[in-house]
Every structure is written in C-alpha cells, then in structure tokens.
Write a protein that holds these residues in place. Sequence first.
Motif, short mmCIF file in Angstrom:
data_model
loop_
_atom_site.label_atom_id
_atom_site.label_comp_id
_atom_site.label_asym_id
_atom_site.label_seq_id
_atom_site.Cartn_x
_atom_site.Cartn_y
_atom_site.Cartn_z
N LYS A 134 0.82 -1.21 0.00
CA LYS A 134 0.00 0.00 0.00
C LYS A 134 0.86 1.26 0.00
CE LYS A 134 -3.58 -2.42 2.63
NZ LYS A 134 -4.42 -2.43 3.87
N CYS A 135 2.03 1.15 -0.52
CA CYS A 135 2.97 2.27 -0.46
C CYS A 135 2.50 3.44 -1.32
CB CYS A 135 4.36 1.81 -0.91
SG CYS A 135 5.60 3.10 -0.95
N MET A 136 2.72 4.66 -0.82
CA MET A 136 2.40 5.90 -1.52
C MET A 136 3.68 6.72 -1.69
SD MET A 136 -1.17 6.88 0.39
CE MET A 136 -0.39 6.92 2.01
N ASP A 137 3.58 7.76 -2.46
CA ASP A 137 4.77 8.58 -2.68
C ASP A 137 5.26 9.25 -1.40
OD1 ASP A 137 4.72 7.91 -5.34
OD2 ASP A 137 3.57 9.70 -5.94
N VAL A 138 4.33 9.66 -0.55
CA VAL A 138 4.73 10.31 0.69
C VAL A 138 5.48 9.36 1.60
CG1 VAL A 138 2.57 9.79 1.88
CG2 VAL A 138 3.88 11.83 2.53
N CYS A 139 5.19 8.06 1.49
CA CYS A 139 5.87 7.08 2.35
C CYS A 139 7.36 7.02 2.04
CB CYS A 139 5.25 5.70 2.16
SG CYS A 139 3.51 5.60 2.57
#
Length: 547
Positions: free
Chosen positions: A517-522
């Motif tokens: 569920k990785c996002m750019d902010v992570c």
Amino acid sequence: MSEQEIENKSSAEKSNGAPKSSTAKKSTASKSKTSSSAAKSTGKSNPRSKSSESDSSAKTAAKKSNSGEKSSAAKSAATKKTASAKSSASNAPKSTRAVKPKTNEVKDADADISVEIASSETDNQTSAAAKQAKPKTARKPRAPKTVVSDAPSETAPDAAAENELSTENIAEAVEQSRKSQPETEIATVADELASVGSAVDESVAASAENNAERVDVENETDGNEPLLRVKDLKKYFLINNAFLKKNRRYLHAVDGVSFDLYAGKTIGIVGESGCGKTTMGRTILRLTDVTSGEILFKGTDLAKLKGEALRKLRPQFQMIFQDPYSSLSPRMPVGEIIGEAVKVHKIVPKEQYKDYIIDIMQKCGLQSHYFERYPHEFSGGQRQRICIAKVLALNPQLVICDEPVSALDVSIQAQIINLFKDLQNTHNLAYVFISHDLSVVEHISDDVGVMYLGNMVELAPKKELFARPMHPYTEALLSAVPMPDPSVKMNRITLNGDIPSPANPPKGCKFHTRCTKCMDVCKEVEPKFKNYGNGHCVACHLYSQDD
C-alpha cells in the motif's frame, strides 16, 4: 655488763697509769660523738652519756612508725616516748662511760606505737565502711522529651506501641517519685508527667494521621504512574570510526521506541528477526549503554545512572535469556546458580539462605533435591525453570523475557507460560515478553507492540490489535498465524523483498520497500507514531498525520 663491773674496770685502768686513761678518754669521746649525731637525726639534743643501744632502739621505733599508715598521731606518740627515754638517760649521774638504758621503757614505747597504729587503721576502715553503707538518695525522675518530627511513623501499630511505652514509663516514674520524694513534690511531678504524656499522645496521633495521608497519596500515585516508561529510546552501534564525524557510520538497532508498562501487566513485543527486540530489552536493563532517550523506572531515569546507584537497583529488574543451555554455568550446582545473586545483594540472612533458595525452587516446579545437581543433568524445560528461579530469587518488579519458550516443545511451553502467569499473580510482576510466536503473545500479554527495523510501528491492547490491525506489517504477521481449524482458509499476505539493512535504512517509512500500500509520501516523509483512540497507536501514512 652491770654497773659494778664497769666501776671495777675503771679502777683497774686508773691503777695501770696515765696512758690507759688517755685511751679511755678517747673512746669515751668517740662514743659521745656518736650519741650526739644520733640526737641530731631525731631533732633533739642528747647528752653525751647516751649509749649506742638506745640510738638503735630509737631508730627501730621510727622505722616501725613509718611503715604503718604514717598518721600524725603515731609519729607524735613515738616522739614523746623517745624524749622521755632520753630525759631519763640525761638525769643519770655523769661518768666517763655511757650507761645502758633500761630496755623495758623502749618496749613499752613500741607497744604503745603499735596500738595507736592499729587504732588508726581501725578508724580508717570504719570510715570507709560508713561511706559504702551510706544510702544513695533517689534522683528526681526526668520527664521524657517530646520529639516532634515531620516524617510520619512507618505504621500505625508502631505509633500505638510508642504510646503504650510512654504510658508505662509515666507510671513507673510516678511510683519512684512516691518512694523517694516528699508528698509535697509528688503532685508536681505527676502533673508534669501527665502533661508530657498528653503531649506525646498528641504527637503520636498527629504522626499517625500524616502517615495515613502519605500512604493514600502514594497509592494514588502508584495507580496512575507506570512502573516503566520508555521515551524515544535509541541505540546505535558504531560501524566505521572515521576521523571526521560526518563520515562515521552507525547501525540503528533501536531507533525511537516509546511505550508504558504498569505493575502486574505484560507487554508483548513481536517482529521479525533482526528488528531490534532483544537489543531494546538489553538497553532497558542497561546491559548496553543508551545512545539517547529516557528509561523511567519508578520515576528514575536509568539512562543517567552509573556505578553504585545503578547497582542498587539491579535486583528490581531482571532478564530471562533465550537460550537456557548457555545462560547457566556448567561448573556450578543449581543451588549456587540461583543463590549467587542473593548473596551478592544480601536479600536474606545467611542462616535463612538455603531454606529461601529451596522455597524459590519449589515455586518454580523444581524439587528440593535438585539443589546439588548440575545443569547438564536437566532437560530444556527444567533448565528454563532454573533460569526463572534465578530471576525470581531477587524479588524483582520488572522482568524482561527474551523468547523464553522458543527453544521448548509445545507441551513444555504451556507449562512455562502458566508458570509465568502464576508468578505474576502472586508477586505482581511486570513482564516485557519478547517472542516470534503471536499465539503465545496473545495468551500471556495485555498489550502488544510490533517492531520493524528498530521502530515501533504499532502498539495496542491485545484484543484491539488482534481484532483490528492498522499497520500493513501487522496485518502480514497476523496472516501468518496458523489456525487449528483446517476448514478455515486464511488470506495470507506475502511480503516481497528483504529487510533493509539497519546500517543504511531507507528514507521515509522504513517499510515502504515491502509495503503493498505504499504511496509517494511514504518514500519521503517518516510517519508519526500517533494514538488513534482506545490506546491504539500506529505510525503509517494511511491515517491522518495531523496533530
């Protein structure tokens, strides 16, 4: 020689001629000089006619008088007797030869002197006996001093005991005063003692009230404050010691862990191998130095303690290690292994040592005859029981259990876990239970913390975490727990990739390299560890990061 013989001898010398008479005169003159010198030594002028025998008797009398008590009365009596003897000798008719005095008078003088010396000794003995027999006057009893201290008495029974003792002392003092003091003073003494007794009673009552209030405050504090509070704990190990500080490299074993633990509770710590669970436990106990952060044990920061101050607190927090085979000395019998720290910290007196160790062994399921046996004679479960007994012997309040059942089979695991629960209920122990097995953690823990690469990513009460996991890593761990029901199918979550190196952790969220569920902010920003209600804390960008 008699006087008649002396006269016959003198007439014969006269008939012999002048030369003999001159010789007699010389002898008479020498004798008179001797008598005069003796008279000077006694302080009196003696006549020339005194004989040498009277001089010797006088000297003997003087020596006898000096050998006694040397009292003035004896000396004066001796002087009088000697003077009377000398006067009688001086009254005798003068002749060319000295006349020998009568010895009866000298003997009488000696007898009188001895009688007087004896009487003086008797008088001295009588006076000494009178002094000893003189009764001592009874002193007036002193009133007990009243000491008022700000510190309360330890217990209420101690205060009551002091009150009873003071009342008994007052009664005894009054009885003594009645026997020794006149009736006019008895009333005054009794009034003074009564006033002092009332003052003592008031002080004891006040101290008891203060003690009760202090105990209530302490109980309230103990109920609200955690036994252990860890704040942003970090432990880095130096890898490359470069000359310039900016070029040095560190391994981030523990990187910002925070949690609270209350007395009688258990917090379970789970995570993959290498995530920093054991290092965190060792750092909390100060087996390794702290890089930064706080470890508050009963309000005292263990991270700042050193030397004797830290050593005094050691018995209150202990650790059970993972391998029971290597954590026991093979050269020591079981009794010495359990009791070594008991001797060092002087937990019990020497005469109670063996009974105390046997009692601890029986509480941990070990027989008393194991006292003299060595570790290689026991099975794995029994060795782990020995490790538990070694910790329990110090009466700790906090125990860190580093995978204590991972090397045991399932049946022995259940016995050891039940033993942990029984000891916790009996001694109000607090556990930090480190394990890989989530089913064991679910059984023994009150709260559960999940660690990943040195960080605490989720912390919640047991039921809350197993019912509603929030972090993707926690969901993956729970999906790997096997179910005993074969008809139930689990949605296994597979994590791709390997754990990043703690010496070079990724930027942002450390789990983003494996997260589905990785996002750019992570990848750029590290998430905050926040409480989202019901004590459920998580560090993930899937949830709001606003304060």
